[in-house]
Design a protein around this motif. Structure first.
Motif, PDB file in Angstrom:
ATOM      1  N   ALA A 242       0.779  -1.241  -0.075  1.00  0.00           N
ATOM      2  CA  ALA A 242      -0.067  -0.039  -0.244  1.00  0.00           C
ATOM      3  C   ALA A 242       0.837   1.025   0.303  1.00  0.00           C
ATOM      4  N   ALA A 243       2.201   1.367   0.462  1.00  0.00           N
ATOM      5  CA  ALA A 243       2.890   2.157   0.649  1.00  0.00           C
ATOM      6  C   ALA A 243       3.324   2.855  -0.131  1.00  0.00           C
ATOM      7  N   PHE A 244       4.266   1.958  -0.923  1.00  0.00           N
ATOM      8  CA  PHE A 244       5.232   1.592  -2.259  1.00  0.00           C
ATOM      9  C   PHE A 244       3.593   2.136  -3.049  1.00  0.00           C
ATOM     10  N   ALA A 245       2.520   2.333  -3.736  1.00  0.00           N
ATOM     11  CA  ALA A 245       1.742   2.243  -4.911  1.00  0.00           C
ATOM     12  C   ALA A 245       1.755   4.278  -4.367  1.00  0.00           C
ATOM     13  N   ARG A 246       1.681   3.964  -2.738  1.00  0.00           N
ATOM     14  CA  ARG A 246       0.666   5.354  -2.999  1.00  0.00           C
ATOM     15  C   ARG A 246       2.273   6.353  -2.937  1.00  0.00           C
ATOM     16  N   SER A 247       3.332   5.749  -2.641  1.00  0.00           N
ATOM     17  CA  SER A 247       4.435   6.694  -2.817  1.00  0.00           C
ATOM     18  C   SER A 247       5.285   6.569  -3.785  1.00  0.00           C
ATOM     19  N   ALA A 248       4.830   5.829  -4.758  1.00  0.00           N
ATOM     20  CA  ALA A 248       5.335   5.951  -6.343  1.00  0.00           C
ATOM     21  C   ALA A 248       6.832   5.251  -6.112  1.00  0.00           C
ATOM     22  N   GLN A 249       6.375   3.692  -5.353  1.00  0.00           N
ATOM     23  CA  GLN A 249       7.906   2.894  -5.523  1.00  0.00           C
ATOM     24  C   GLN A 249       7.985   2.176  -7.019  1.00  0.00           C
ATOM     25  N   PHE A 250       9.147   1.238  -7.078  1.00  0.00           N
ATOM     26  CA  PHE A 250      10.059   1.233  -8.635  1.00  0.00           C
ATOM     27  C   PHE A 250       9.203  -0.235  -8.598  1.00  0.00           C
ATOM     28  N   PHE A 251       8.421   0.105  -9.352  1.00  0.00           N
ATOM     29  CA  PHE A 251       7.816  -0.806 -10.603  1.00  0.00           C
ATOM     30  C   PHE A 251       6.035  -0.755 -10.453  1.00  0.00           C
ATOM     31  N   LEU A 252       6.045   0.437  -9.697  1.00  0.00           N
ATOM     32  CA  LEU A 252       4.420   1.449  -9.242  1.00  0.00           C
ATOM     33  C   LEU A 252       4.557   2.976  -9.029  1.00  0.00           C
ATOM     34  N   HIS A 253       5.605   3.200 -10.133  1.00  0.00           N
ATOM     35  CA  HIS A 253       6.150   4.073  -9.682  1.00  0.00           C
ATOM     36  C   HIS A 253       5.645   4.733 -11.272  1.00  0.00           C
ATOM     37  N   THR A 254       5.317   4.550 -12.218  1.00  0.00           N
ATOM     38  CA  THR A 254       5.086   4.920 -13.494  1.00  0.00           C
ATOM     39  C   THR A 254       3.757   6.716 -13.594  1.00  0.00           C
ATOM     40  N   TRP A 255       3.296   6.291 -12.843  1.00  0.00           N
ATOM     41  CA  TRP A 255       2.492   7.314 -12.768  1.00  0.00           C
ATOM     42  C   TRP A 255       2.451   8.899 -12.365  1.00  0.00           C
ATOM     43  N   LEU A 256       3.915   8.757 -11.721  1.00  0.00           N
ATOM     44  CA  LEU A 256       4.265   9.962 -10.962  1.00  0.00           C
ATOM     45  C   LEU A 256       4.976  10.864 -11.994  1.00  0.00           C
ATOM     46  N   PRO A 257       5.745  10.687 -12.382  1.00  0.00           N
ATOM     47  CA  PRO A 257       6.510  11.729 -13.920  1.00  0.00           C
ATOM     48  C   PRO A 257       5.175  12.195 -14.489  1.00  0.00           C
ATOM     49  N   TYR A 258       4.460  10.990 -14.610  1.00  0.00           N
ATOM     50  CA  TYR A 258       3.365  11.422 -16.517  1.00  0.00           C
ATOM     51  C   TYR A 258       2.053  12.312 -15.722  1.00  0.00           C
ATOM     52  N   SER A 259       2.189  12.522 -14.594  1.00  0.00           N
ATOM     53  CA  SER A 259       1.141  13.203 -13.589  1.00  0.00           C
ATOM     54  C   SER A 259       0.462  14.595 -13.508  1.00  0.00           C
ATOM     55  N   MET A 260       1.469  15.116 -14.679  1.00  0.00           N
ATOM     56  CA  MET A 260       1.653  16.967 -14.543  1.00  0.00           C
ATOM     57  C   MET A 260       0.872  17.735 -15.911  1.00  0.00           C
ATOM     58  N   ASP A 261       0.080  16.983 -16.753  1.00  0.00           N
ATOM     59  CA  ASP A 261      -0.946  17.582 -17.507  1.00  0.00           C
ATOM     60  C   ASP A 261      -2.146  17.772 -16.405  1.00  0.00           C
ATOM     61  N   GLY A 262      -2.347  18.207 -14.884  1.00  0.00           N
ATOM     62  CA  GLY A 262      -3.549  18.573 -14.165  1.00  0.00           C
ATOM     63  C   GLY A 262      -2.538  19.825 -13.903  1.00  0.00           C
ATOM     64  N   PRO A 263      -3.366  20.834 -13.519  1.00  0.00           N
ATOM     65  CA  PRO A 263      -3.120  21.642 -12.854  1.00  0.00           C
ATOM     66  C   PRO A 263      -1.640  21.933 -11.725  1.00  0.00           C
ATOM     67  N   THR A 264      -0.957  22.858 -12.674  1.00  0.00           N
ATOM     68  CA  THR A 264       0.165  23.335 -11.496  1.00  0.00           C
ATOM     69  C   THR A 264      -0.385  22.883  -9.766  1.00  0.00           C
ATOM     70  N   PRO A 265      -1.225  23.316  -9.383  1.00  0.00           N
ATOM     71  CA  PRO A 265      -1.374  23.668  -7.941  1.00  0.00           C
ATOM     72  C   PRO A 265      -1.427  22.449  -7.151  1.00  0.00           C
ATOM     73  N   VAL A 266      -2.390  20.887  -8.393  1.00  0.00           N
ATOM     74  CA  VAL A 266      -2.299  20.201  -7.622  1.00  0.00           C
ATOM     75  C   VAL A 266      -1.208  19.352  -7.657  1.00  0.00           C
ATOM     76  N   SER A 267      -0.452  19.120  -8.686  1.00  0.00           N
ATOM     77  CA  SER A 267       0.953  18.672  -8.742  1.00  0.00           C
ATOM     78  C   SER A 267       1.396  19.023  -7.753  1.00  0.00           C
ATOM     79  N   ALA A 268       1.526  20.790  -6.312  1.00  0.00           N
ATOM     80  CA  ALA A 268       1.384  21.221  -5.859  1.00  0.00           C
ATOM     81  C   ALA A 268       1.543  20.491  -4.618  1.00  0.00           C
ATOM     82  N   LEU A 269       0.331  19.920  -4.342  1.00  0.00           N
ATOM     83  CA  LEU A 269       0.010  19.349  -3.911  1.00  0.00           C
ATOM     84  C   LEU A 269      -0.207  18.363  -3.527  1.00  0.00           C
ATOM     85  N   MET A 270       0.101  17.334  -4.338  1.00  0.00           N
ATOM     86  CA  MET A 270       0.367  15.759  -5.052  1.00  0.00           C
ATOM     87  C   MET A 270       1.953  15.170  -4.234  1.00  0.00           C
TER      88      MET A 270
END
Lengths: 560, 251
Positions: free
Chosen positions: A221-249
């Motif tokens: 559960a912690a690995f998925a939430r904290s983008a650990q290897f194998f479950l990380h691909t979403w993190l660098p690609y979720s930049m299409d959202g608004p910048t304040p959301v990226s900051a909060l995330m």
């Protein structure tokens, strides 16, 4: 009175979300003012609760239901509550002007309010059901925040990646909760922890000790939430959202893995191998995230991979038993990464006019990789590189805890600190500077301040979060391995690193045989890194295969 | 006798291949209101038969139910027609009820569980009818961008899908939690399977939503659902949330 304050912390942003939703037509852009006013109030109350916890008041709790809806005010929840309230307040202030021209201004603030309330409930949850509900809802709300611009199919595509990865983590948490409920017959965390402490290892499931199985599930559960290897691909690609959301995330959501591990510290201290799993996965993630960050030419994506590396380091800290240090790390990271994201737009805008980088010796060294022609005697520099950081690190640790060398986790972190400090000095040796000794002196001073600050603050966090020295020592013991093998590993790793440095020093003055081949290998590695180890391609292909299989099954079964 | 009863339960809490009967019936009915009735009544019949007959359910049948739920959840990933999606997810959801149907279970609770899974699907059937009225078909990827052109319908659709995929606070969440708790006491693999089915629903739900609400706005103006209809949908959804919050305490 304190119980009312505990309820008010998540209730105020919830109220703000409700009013925003019902009255956004009448309020117009004033929804932002309402949201910020209530966010300020939330922040103040969260600060009061933390102050009370720091003053040594006993942990308090409120139960809104019979079996669930328990909200805690203990050191961990009040500390995390203040962080979330603070960051979400800054994000909302930033959004007032940043989002002004966007459609759905009121909806955006409503979603931010809901997210803040959910995060605050998550860190204060005193029972498994409340924790699961908040944990799950964070993923759902993040999906809609990242996909705020409903015109953008790309934003939704990557928001979906985030959602599905978070759901994998949710499932692990739900399974862990179900096992704990079965074993102890209660959802309340304090009762579960009390029973585990009283009688550890009493329950076995499917051949595993309960704590071990639950620990592994919580780690997933912690690995998925904290983008650990194998479950990380979403993190660098979720930049299409608004910048304040990226900051909060990046500042307040992605670090929930560290929080979860700390919340379940009582479970983790009774596990055999889960802490080692945390260490290994965190280490791999830290290395891969940092390597990928260095190869990005998009500032936001680089920040995304930087977060991945930092999260790896945070999980690794948990793996060596430095639980409170991980909390300090996630707070420090949250603050600096939030600042970087909120400033990224200005930097990009300025860079379009001029890159602003002075063409001095630092530029020629870092960007153009030009090594200084005149260098200091390498043996002297190698000596300084190896010895100075280790003296500073030992002194700083000795200052806060004289027995630190008995904790393997402290030694491992010392080791990382030493490698980092030494690498910095090592790099300086190759750089051209008018007064190299002045530069080295400044670096050593900065390093000493950082290390001392880090050691003192993390020690203070340890005393605040884990005041019971016996519990604290149990955490370190759970992270430990056999002393012989630990020593062998430390010596081996040190030998490899020092050998590498010496080889590099030597090779810069004397050409080594086979350097061309190493160059080719390096290029191949760079190609692999530039494709992000093909992880995205593999997952995309796997997804397409699954969807194709589902479609074929439908045809085979005639859509019935 | 017990075999015949089990077959009947297998028809109404549809086990593959008997599940094909429900899907055939559902797809033959084109009227939204009749689909709503079917969605609400079908699993209730199964629950009543299962409970009154008091038949001991063999463990292999539980795994068969889980396999059916996984099969339909998985197949729903590739669907683009909203009606088909509704019937497949209904099949997948109702088979989960096999985990909670045993002689000890209270009939009223079982009926509530069935209703918790069916009610949001019934709302989707109505919304699907609204889409068909406007565009001639309720199909993902065909028009898209409804968040901008039909904001009220899209808003309701989003919340209904969240309810269907058992998002916390909706009653479906309680059913899924109850199923996982029940199965984890017997077999960890069964619990993991239930959890994976839940994941498949989330995936299928997100694909459905993205195919309908995301994208640039429609060029041709289409009438949104009325404010009154929106309030009715909202009232039902709020009722679902309230009942969900209430029933979390029963876990």
């Amino acid at each position: 009175m304190e119980q009312l304050l505990i309820i008010l912390v998540p209730a105020l942003p919830l109220l703000s979300a409700l009013v925003n939703h019902l009255a956004s037509g009448q309020l117009g852009q004033r929804v932002a003012k309402l949201s910020i006013a209530l966010a300020v109030l939330t922040f103040v109350i969260a600060a009061v609760l933390l102050a009370q916890a720091m003053a040594g008041n006993d942990s308090n709790q409120v139960a809104l239901g019979s079996t669930w809806g328990i909200l805690l005010a203990d050191p961990l929840s009040t500390l995390m509550g203040l962080l979330i309230a603070g960051i979400s307040l800054i994000v909302r202030i930033y959004s007032v002007r940043y989002m002004i021209e966007e459609r759905g201004y009121g909806r955006f603030f409503m979603l931010l309010d809901l997210m803040t309330a959910t995060l605050l409930i998550m860190v204060a949850a005193g029972d498994l059901l409340t924790l699961i509900i908040a944990w799950h809802l964070v993923g759902v709300l993040l999906y809609f925040l990242l996909g705020f611009d409903s015109r953008s199919k790309t934003a939704y595509r990557y928001a979906f990646w985030t959602l599905i990865t978070y759901r994998i983590g949710d499932i692990a948490l739900v399974l862990a909760a179900a096992l704990l409920f079965h074993a102890f017959g209660t959802w309340t965390l304090t009762d579960i922890f009390a029973q585990i402490t009283e009688n550890p290892g009493a329950h076995r499931y499917f051949g595993f000790a309960l704590e071990e199985l639950v620990g592994i599930l919580l780690a997933i559960a912690a690995f998925a939430r904290s983008a650990q290897f194998f479950l990380h691909t979403w993190l660098p690609y979720s930049m299409d959202g608004p910048t304040p959301v990226s900051a909060l995330m990046h500042a307040g959501i992605v670090n929930a893995g560290g929080f979860l591990i700390n919340r379940f510290a009582t479970v983790f201290i009774h596990t055999d191998s889960v802490m080692h799993l945390l260490f290994a996965v965190g280490l791999i993630t830290a290395i891969i995230g940092s390597v990928l960050m260095l190869t990005q030419n998009d500032i936001k994506k680089a920040l995304g991979y930087s977060t991945m590396g930092q999260m790896g380091f945070m999980i690794m800290e948990c793996g060596v038993g430095a639980f409170s240090l991980a909390i300090y790390h996630l707070i420090a990271h949250g603050l600096f990464k939030g600042t970087l994201f909120l400033g990224a737009g200005t930097v990009i805008n300025e860079a379009r006019k001029s890159d602003g980088v002075p063409k001095d010796k630092l530029y020629t060294f870092v960007v153009e990789h030009r090594i200084a022609k005149r260098q200091q005697p390498w043996l002297l520099m190698a000596g300084i590189t190896l010895v100075v950081p280790i003296i500073i690190l030992f002194f700083a640790h000795w200052l806060v805890a004289q027995d630190f060398f008995q904790k393997q986790g402290a030694i491992v972190l010392l080791f990382f600190g030493w490698v980092t400090g030494a690498q910095l000095l090592f790099t300086t040796y190759r750089m051209g500077a008018q007064n190299i000794w002045r530069l080295v002196g400044v670096i050593i001073l900065s390093f000493a301040i950082i290390v001392l600050g880090y050691a003192l603050i993390s020690h203070a966090f340890d005393l605040f979060l884990y005041p019971d020295p016996q519990f604290s020592s149990q955490i370190h013991s759970a992270a430990g391995i056999d002393v012989f093998w630990f020593d062998v590993l430390v010596v081996l790793t040190t030998a490899v690193i020092v050998g590498g440095w010496l080889l590099k020093y030597y090779s810069e003055q004397n050409r080594l045989p086979g350097q061309d081949k190493i160059g080719q290998l390096w290029t191949s590695f760079y190609a692999l890194v530039s494709r992000e180890f093909y992880m995205i391609d593999i997952y995309a292909r796997l997804t397409r295969m699954l969807l194709k299989a589902a479609a074929r099954l439908n045809i085979l079964l005639r859509w019935r | 006798m017990s075999e015949v009863l089990l077959l009947l339960v297998g028809l109404f809490l549809p086990l593959f291949p008997l599940s094909m009967v429900f899907n055939e019936v559902f797809q033959r009915i084109r009227v939204a209101s009749l689909r709503v009735v079917l969605l609400l009544i079908w699993p209730q019949i199964g629950v009543v038969i299962a409970h009154t007959a008091g038949v001991e359910i063999p463990s292999w049948l539980i795994f068969w139910a889980l396999a059916t739920a996984a099969l339909y959840g998985f197949r729903a990933l590739a669907l683009r027609e909203v009606g088909l999606w509704t019937s497949f997810i209904a099949t997948s959801a109702w088979t989960i009820l096999w985990l909670t149907v045993d002689s000890r279970a209270d009939l009223a609770q079982l009926a509530v569980y069935a209703l918790a899974l069916s009610a949001p699907l019934a709302l989707l059937a109505l919304l699907s009818g609204e889409l068909e009225k406007r565009f001639g078909a309720a199909y993902t990827g065909l028009y898209g961008g409804l968040a901008l052109s039909l904001p009220r319908l899209s808003g309701v659709l989003v919340v209904v899908i969240l309810a269907i995929v058992a998002t916390p606070l909706f009653p479906g969440f309680v059913v899924m939690m109850a199923a996982i708790i029940e199965s984890s006491s017997q077999s960890f693999i069964a619990a993991v399977t239930v959890a994976m089915i839940w994941l498949l629903w989330s995936w299928a739900g997100a694909r459905l939503l993205q195919g309908i609400i995301v994208g640039p706005a429609q060029e041709e103006a289409t009438a949104d659902i009325s404010v009154n209809s929106t309030w009715v949908y909202a009232a039902v959804l709020i009722l679902l949330v309230v009942s969900g919050i209430y029933s979390i305490g029963s876990l």
